[in-house]
Design an enzyme around this catalytic site. Structure first.
Site, PDB file in Angstrom:
ATOM      1  CG  HIS A  15      -1.920   1.064   1.252  1.00  0.00           C
ATOM      2  ND1 HIS A  15      -1.614   2.382   1.537  1.00  0.00           N
ATOM      3  CD2 HIS A  15      -3.256   1.040   1.024  1.00  0.00           C
ATOM      4  CE1 HIS A  15      -2.708   3.114   1.490  1.00  0.00           C
ATOM      5  NE2 HIS A  15      -3.711   2.325   1.176  1.00  0.00           N
ATOM      6  CG  ASP A  17      -1.023   5.990   2.882  1.00  0.00           C
ATOM      7  OD1 ASP A  17      -0.500   6.916   2.239  1.00  0.00           O
ATOM      8  OD2 ASP A  17      -2.251   5.887   3.046  1.00  0.00           O
ATOM      9  CE  LYS A  18       1.870   0.322   7.358  1.00  0.00           C
ATOM     10  NZ  LYS A  18       2.246   0.889   8.699  1.00  0.00           N
ATOM     11  CD  GLU A  43       7.050  12.785   8.997  1.00  0.00           C
ATOM     12  OE1 GLU A  43       6.326  11.840   8.644  1.00  0.00           O
ATOM     13  OE2 GLU A  43       7.226  13.094  10.179  1.00  0.00           O
ATOM     14  CD  GLU A  56      13.241  17.821  11.188  1.00  0.00           C
ATOM     15  OE1 GLU A  56      12.743  18.398  10.210  1.00  0.00           O
ATOM     16  OE2 GLU A  56      12.598  17.075  11.945  1.00  0.00           O
ATOM     17  CE  LYS A 167      -7.546   0.431   2.480  1.00  0.00           C
ATOM     18  NZ  LYS A 167      -8.176   1.766   2.327  1.00  0.00           N
ATOM     19  CG  PHE A 237      -6.774  -3.096  -7.148  1.00  0.00           C
ATOM     20  CD1 PHE A 237      -6.037  -1.994  -7.544  1.00  0.00           C
ATOM     21  CD2 PHE A 237      -6.724  -3.458  -5.809  1.00  0.00           C
ATOM     22  CE1 PHE A 237      -5.258  -1.277  -6.647  1.00  0.00           C
ATOM     23  CE2 PHE A 237      -5.946  -2.750  -4.890  1.00  0.00           C
ATOM     24  CZ  PHE A 237      -5.216  -1.659  -5.317  1.00  0.00           C
ATOM     25  CG  ASP A 245      -4.576   5.935  -4.650  1.00  0.00           C
ATOM     26  OD1 ASP A 245      -5.284   6.893  -4.981  1.00  0.00           O
ATOM     27  OD2 ASP A 245      -4.965   4.756  -4.658  1.00  0.00           O
ATOM     28  CB  ALA A 246       0.104  10.627  -3.262  1.00  0.00           C
ATOM     29  NE  ARG A 251      -2.416   9.156   3.104  1.00  0.00           N
ATOM     30  CZ  ARG A 251      -2.356   9.680   1.879  1.00  0.00           C
ATOM     31  NH1 ARG A 251      -2.604  10.962   1.694  1.00  0.00           N
ATOM     32  NH2 ARG A 251      -2.037   8.935   0.857  1.00  0.00           N
ATOM     33  CE  LYS A 252      -4.595   3.658   4.742  1.00  0.00           C
ATOM     34  NZ  LYS A 252      -4.495   5.046   4.276  1.00  0.00           N
ATOM     35  CE  LYS A 272       6.453  11.096  14.434  1.00  0.00           C
ATOM     36  NZ  LYS A 272       5.178  11.368  15.119  1.00  0.00           N
ATOM     37  CE  LYS A 276      12.491  12.834  17.048  1.00  0.00           C
ATOM     38  NZ  LYS A 276      13.967  12.717  17.145  1.00  0.00           N
ATOM     39  CG  ASP A 278       3.961  11.472  18.574  1.00  0.00           C
ATOM     40  OD1 ASP A 278       3.157  11.749  19.479  1.00  0.00           O
ATOM     41  OD2 ASP A 278       4.284  12.268  17.691  1.00  0.00           O
TER      42      ASP A 278
END
Length: 386
Positions: A15, A17-18, A43, A56, A167, A237, A245-246, A251-252, A272, A276, A278
């Protein structure tokens, strides 16, 4: 007893995003290999035949970012233009600079692990439930296992027309038990969309996936004549991945955690380093929740921990057992047990969980709290609570 439907999803390594998550974590691991004290916040953006990395880095040593990116794209399975992106010819654009000295001074410069401050403010959520051996929600476990089995079939060639982008989505009917725990009682809807090669009939795709994937993954005890199956409901598909898709890092985040259960603090993990919070704080919250459940102190629970940038101790801690706490105890008792057994200072999380090691690419795919074939994740270990 009350019943309700709940849906979780999972995405494949291919995918878009992944793919971006995997590139970001590959850069992180490459930096940690040459310097365990590396500070990384990267990122990734993917579109068509281009990968953009930005963020960074501060570390001692040398890392060939371009090569790391290309290797990551290759490992995912994007090896030629037909798949959607070619690791050999893709454009790699690098917008990475050094970490802000203000952040470094506040967080870790000239400090021991006991003195490290959090790398940012924010809140993190952990969740666990006794409905599966993994202490994860069954809707999420099944959606993840579907994708894992599809990936195995693609990589092994047992389903030769599968392509990297996929998916899944699983909707289960749950029943709330008298003790407030949850019991999955029925598979309501099983859905999957898979990228495939040209000249494969939709009827073939449906037949093979039903037999080779769904029938193996979904427990027969949950299936009846009302169970619905959707396989490539939009039709063909063929064009997937970053060609269609970008993709973006982070995003997941629901597919990375609990499939919608328990809540989410909002921060992404990939790219990260562990200063961090998060990431490290979310891992700690999961560790707490899982151990409360596995020590049979509750049937399921949510844990929230919050940090302030540069602050050593957590700002707050919250435990909610959803009314399933063992008889004779309260959620306040669970809080005391957590405070007695877990050191939530960021530096101590790094030290105790080995988060300065290059272990992060193995977390990226198929959920950060699911079992991994290449070794147990440190925050998934069960300990005896005092």
């Amino acid at each position: 007893m009350q019943k309700f439907l709940f849906t979780s999803e999972q995405i494949s390594d291919g995918h878009p995003d992944k793919l971006c998550d995997y590139v970001s974590d590959s850069i992180l691991d490459a930096c940690l290999k040459v310097d365990p004290n590396a500070r990384v916040a990267v990122e990734t953006l993917a579109k068509s035949n281009t990968i953009v990395v930005a963020g960074e880095l501060t570390f001692k040593g040398e890392v060939d970012i371009d090569q790391v990116v290309r290797n990551a794209v290759k490992e995912i399975g994007y090896e030629d233009a037909e798949t959607g992106i070619d690791f050999k010819t893709c454009n790699v654009i690098n917008y990475i600079s050094k970490q802000s000295p203000e952040i470094a001074n506040a967080v870790h410069e000239q400090k021991t692990p006991e003195e490290f401050g959090a790398g940012d403010q924010g809140l993190m959520i952990g969740y666990a439930t006794d409905e599966t051996e993994e202490a994860m929600p069954l809707s999420f476990v099944l959606s993840t296992k579907i994708i894992q089995e599809l990936r195995k079939a693609r990589v092994s060639g047992s389903i030769p027309w599968l392509m990297p982008d996929m998916k899944s989505q699983v909707t289960l009917e749950y029943q709330i038990q008298p003790d407030r725990s949850l019991k999955p009682i029925h598979a309501h809807t099983i859905l999957v969309s898979v990228q495939h090669k040209k000249d494969v009939e939709l009827a073939t795709i449906k037949q093979v996936i039903q037999k080779e994937i769904f029938d193996k993954v979904i427990p027969t005890s949950l299936v009846n004549e009302k169970t619905r199956y959707f396989i490539n409901p939009s039709g063909s598909f063929i064009y997937g991945g970053p060609f269609s898709d970008a993709g973006l890092t982070g995003r997941k985040i629901i597919a990375d955690t609990y499939g919608g259960w328990g809540g989410h603090g909002g921060g992404a993990f990939s790219g990260k380093d562990a200063t961090k919070v998060d990431r490290s704080g979310a891992y700690a919250a999961r560790m707490i929740a899982k151990n409360l459940v596995k020590n049979k102190l509750c049937k399921r629970c949510k844990v929230q921990v919050a940090y302030g940038i540069g602050v050593v101790e957590p700002i707050s801690l919250f435990v909610d057992s959803y009314g399933t706490v063992v008889e004779g105890k309260t959620d306040n008792d669970l809080m005391e047990i957590v405070q007695k057994n877990f050191d939530l200072r960021p530096g101590m999380l790094i030290k105790n969980l080995g988060l300065d090691q290059p272990i992060f690419t193995k977390t990226t795919l198929f959920g950060h709290f699911m079992p991994k074939s290449n070794g147990e994740l440190p925050w998934e270990k069960v300990i005896e609570l005092k």
